[in-house]
Design an enzyme around this catalytic site. Structure first.
Site, PDB file in Angstrom:
ATOM      1  N   GLY A 150      41.201  43.112  27.224  1.00 50.44           N
ATOM      2  CA  GLY A 150      41.227  42.443  28.516  1.00 50.44           C
ATOM      3  C   GLY A 150      39.951  41.666  28.749  1.00 50.44           C
ATOM      4  N   GLU A 203      48.374  40.128  26.401  1.00 48.94           N
ATOM      5  CA  GLU A 203      48.704  40.966  27.572  1.00 48.94           C
ATOM      6  C   GLU A 203      47.575  40.960  28.592  1.00 48.94           C
ATOM      7  OE1 GLU A 203      48.831  44.879  25.895  1.00 48.94           O
ATOM      8  OE2 GLU A 203      50.193  44.300  24.305  1.00 48.94           O
ATOM      9  N   PRO A 204      47.213  39.818  29.143  1.00 48.88           N
ATOM     10  CA  PRO A 204      46.104  39.830  30.113  1.00 48.88           C
ATOM     11  C   PRO A 204      46.540  40.341  31.485  1.00 48.88           C
ATOM     12  CG  PRO A 204      46.937  37.596  29.849  1.00 48.88           C
ATOM     13  CD  PRO A 204      47.779  38.479  28.959  1.00 48.88           C
ATOM     14  N   GLY A 205      45.686  41.090  32.133  1.00 51.75           N
ATOM     15  CA  GLY A 205      45.963  41.569  33.487  1.00 51.75           C
ATOM     16  C   GLY A 205      44.880  41.083  34.431  1.00 51.75           C
ATOM     17  N   CYS A 223      37.081  61.393  53.695  1.00 52.62           N
ATOM     18  CA  CYS A 223      36.174  62.541  53.689  1.00 52.62           C
ATOM     19  C   CYS A 223      35.751  62.921  52.275  1.00 52.62           C
ATOM     20  CB  CYS A 223      36.855  63.720  54.377  1.00 52.62           C
ATOM     21  SG  CYS A 223      37.218  63.319  56.067  1.00 52.62           S
ATOM     22  N   GLU A 224      35.003  62.063  51.647  1.00 54.25           N
ATOM     23  CA  GLU A 224      34.467  62.271  50.301  1.00 54.25           C
ATOM     24  C   GLU A 224      33.162  61.483  50.227  1.00 54.25           C
ATOM     25  OE1 GLU A 224      35.916  63.537  47.294  1.00 54.25           O
ATOM     26  OE2 GLU A 224      37.908  63.988  48.101  1.00 54.25           O
ATOM     27  N   TYR A 234      43.592  45.932  39.931  1.00 53.01           N
ATOM     28  CA  TYR A 234      43.261  47.361  39.927  1.00 53.01           C
ATOM     29  C   TYR A 234      42.728  47.838  41.274  1.00 53.01           C
ATOM     30  CZ  TYR A 234      43.890  46.586  34.958  1.00 53.01           C
ATOM     31  OH  TYR A 234      44.418  46.227  33.740  1.00 53.01           O
TER      32      TYR A 234
HETATM   33  N1  LLP Z   1      47.402  45.983  27.601  1.00 51.64           N
HETATM   34  C1  LLP Z   1      47.054  47.263  27.409  1.00 51.64           C
HETATM   35  C2  LLP Z   1      47.696  48.016  26.327  1.00 51.64           C
HETATM   36  C3  LLP Z   1      46.096  47.864  28.249  1.00 51.64           C
HETATM   37  O1  LLP Z   1      45.743  49.122  28.028  1.00 51.64           O
HETATM   38  C4  LLP Z   1      45.519  47.124  29.307  1.00 51.64           C
HETATM   39  C5  LLP Z   1      44.563  47.734  30.233  1.00 51.64           C
HETATM   40  C6  LLP Z   1      45.914  45.779  29.468  1.00 51.64           C
HETATM   41  C7  LLP Z   1      46.853  45.246  28.597  1.00 51.64           C
HETATM   42  C8  LLP Z   1      45.354  44.898  30.531  1.00 51.64           C
HETATM   43  O2  LLP Z   1      43.965  44.745  30.398  1.00 51.64           O
HETATM   44  P1  LLP Z   1      43.165  43.739  31.357  1.00 51.64           P
HETATM   45  O3  LLP Z   1      43.527  42.336  30.936  1.00 51.64           O
HETATM   46  O4  LLP Z   1      43.565  44.004  32.739  1.00 51.64           O
HETATM   47  O5  LLP Z   1      41.762  44.048  31.108  1.00 51.64           O
HETATM   48  N2  LLP Z   1      41.626  50.431  36.102  1.00 51.64           N
HETATM   49  C9  LLP Z   1      40.612  49.864  35.249  1.00 51.64           C
HETATM   50  C10 LLP Z   1      41.190  49.047  34.130  1.00 51.64           C
HETATM   51  C11 LLP Z   1      42.114  49.825  33.195  1.00 51.64           C
HETATM   52  C12 LLP Z   1      42.675  48.973  32.090  1.00 51.64           C
HETATM   53  C13 LLP Z   1      43.566  49.741  31.204  1.00 51.64           C
HETATM   54  N3  LLP Z   1      44.297  48.969  30.235  1.00 51.64           N
HETATM   55  C14 LLP Z   1      39.647  49.055  36.116  1.00 51.64           C
HETATM   56  O6  LLP Z   1      39.839  48.995  37.317  1.00 51.64           O
HETATM   57  O7  LLP Z   1      38.690  48.501  35.623  1.00 51.64           O
END
Ligand code: LLP
Length: 427
Positions: free
Chosen positions: A247, A284-286, A353-354, A381
């Site tokens: 990512g 697979e960008p998120g 409350c944390e 996220y």
């Molecule tokens: N593909 C796979 C197999 C993954 O494990 C992930 C992220 C992605 C795609 C997407 O990655 P990205 O492009 O978003 O970086 N909650 C954490 C991030 C966890 C990411 C887990 N896997 C945060 O808030 O930083």
């Protein structure tokens, strides 16, 4: 007067002293819909997507939005309409893609723990590929596919053992991580997959982590994956596509990740040099598609001066902004209408409350109770990881498209939260 855009947030800027997304003053949206409130810019999402599309011009590539970053239907719809596929990790995410009008054939299903029932539903929907993460999963998937009279398209996620130099919780391609099949066992795993009657091998997959800001780990991982492609194909198992992930990071606080097109220019040069440039590619960008397309608006409730620390207590919390509590992540926090007065240094905290419920530490702010703030880089996220802890309803979400602002999710009520609960009949 228009001041420069905020770093990393291409469509967010102060106009006449008020923070706006496109032409929409954010304070007006906060007053109309209440706070905390997520506001997303459709143009910023499409700009981020365009950087990948430029990078892949003339290539055979499919962009599958990793919807775990933000799985709200209105966001999925933006990417579905732009022709994206989706990377899913659960049956629930499959349902969301279909509800948003996504194309099942462009879905890839990742994750180490797919259940039989999730596999069956994905096969029935006709998804494009399962990214299988273990030998045990191959056996189960083959059985499930055969029981439905199908052969499941599979790609094996290989673990390249490359350090992405990111937060340990979001690094996924090291030997010690739970993800993927070890480099050394890759060939054996492919041979098993090719021998199983319910499977059809279609590709190879790798993902090294998230919020990566350096190009080197990508180049190293690509070399290792291409070595494996050569080994597997030499054993007579053709790989139709290469799904290559890691990512790409975004600018949270002066971070300088490469642009998506610049990164892919380097990766494609490597693919070309090694003779794989015309292969079908998947990514697979998120985070990089949505992270800086969103902000979370919040109201200052109270100021609480102290001997050691001053606290600025806001109405958003770790419920909807969990990243500081989970990863000590930094999100910029800015006023919607900056005051001309002196600043004070505060820890910005939520009502939960944390002690872990903090959103920003040691922030210089000129604020009064009732002021509105924006927590930046909140498109990825945040809402997708939101919880109901302390029985707090999840916020509403608004999608801005030019001069149109559409509520894509209503604020959750306590009734919504209690809907599936029952009192015990004591008679
Ligand atoms: N593909 C796979 C197999 C993954 O494990 C992930 C992220 C992605 C795609 C997407 O990655 P990205 O492009 O978003 O970086 N909650 C954490 C991030 C966890 C990411 C887990 N896997 C945060 O808030 O930083």
């Amino acid at each position: 007067m228009t001041t420069p855009m905020l770093p990393g947030h291409p469509h967010t800027a102060y106009r006449g002293g008020e923070l706006c997304i496109a032409t929409q003053p954010l304070a007006a949206l906060a007053r109309q819909h209440g706070t905390p409130l997520f506001v997303y810019s459709k143009a910023a999402m499409l700009d981020a997507l365009a950087a990948y599309q430029r990078g892949f011009a003339g290539r055979n590539a499919q962009i599958c939005y990793a919807m775990k970053a933000n799985s709200s239907l209105g966001v999925l719809q933006v990417f579905a309409e732009a022709g994206c596929g989706f990377d899913i990790v659960s049956g629930g995410e499959l349902d969301r893609v279909l509800a948003a009008g996504g194309d099942a054939r462009k879905i890839i299903f990742s994750g180490v723990g797919k259940t039989r029932s999730e596999m069956g539903r994905a096969l029935q929907a006709g998804i494009g590929c399962f990214n299988v993460e273990s030998e045990a999963e191959l056996e189960v998937l083959s059985e499930v596919a055969l029981s439905l009279g199908q052969r499941a398209p599979v790609s094996i996620r290989v673990n390249p053992n490359v350090d992405p130099k990111t937060h340990p919780y979001i690094s996924t391609g090291l030997k010690g991580n739970k993800f993927g099949v070890a480099h050394e066992r890759t060939l054996q795993t492919y041979q098993r997959a090719a021998a199983l009657p319910g499977l059809k091998v279609v590709g190879i997959d790798c993902h090294i982590g998230s919020q990566i800001t350096d190009t080197t780990p990508y180049l190293d991982a690509m070399d290792r994956v291409l070595d494996l492609v050569a080994t597997v194909e030499a054993a007579g198992i053709p790989l139709h596509h290469i799904d290559f992930g890691g990512g790409l990071g975004i600018d949270y606080n002066g971070d300088t990740p490469p642009a998506a097109d610049a990164l892919w220019a380097q990766l494609l040069a490597k693919l070309d040099a090694r003779g794989y440039g015309q292969r079908q590619l998947m990514i697979e960008p998120g985070r990089s598609l949505v992270g800086n397309a969103g902000v979370c608006l919040t109201e200052v409730l109270y100021l609480k001066p102290g001997e050691q620390k001053n606290f600025c207590i806001i109405d958003a919390a770790m419920n909807e902004l969990p990243r500081p509590a989970m990863y000590e992540a930094f999100h910029q926090i800015v006023p919607l209408a900056p005051r001309d007065t002196a600043t004070t240094v505060y820890d910005v905290v939520g009502p939960v409350c944390e002690s872990g419920d903090w959103l920003g530490r040691d922030r210089a702010l000129a604020v009064q109770p009732g002021d509105l703030l924006a927590v930046l880089s909140a498109g990825a996220y945040c809402m997708s990881m939101a919880s109901n802890y302390n029985t707090r309803g999840r916020p509403a979400e608004v999608l801005v498209d030019g001069d149109q602002a559409t509520v894509i999710r209503e604020r959750e009520t306590a009734q919504d939260q209690m809907r599936h609960e029952r009192l015990v009949n004591t008679r």
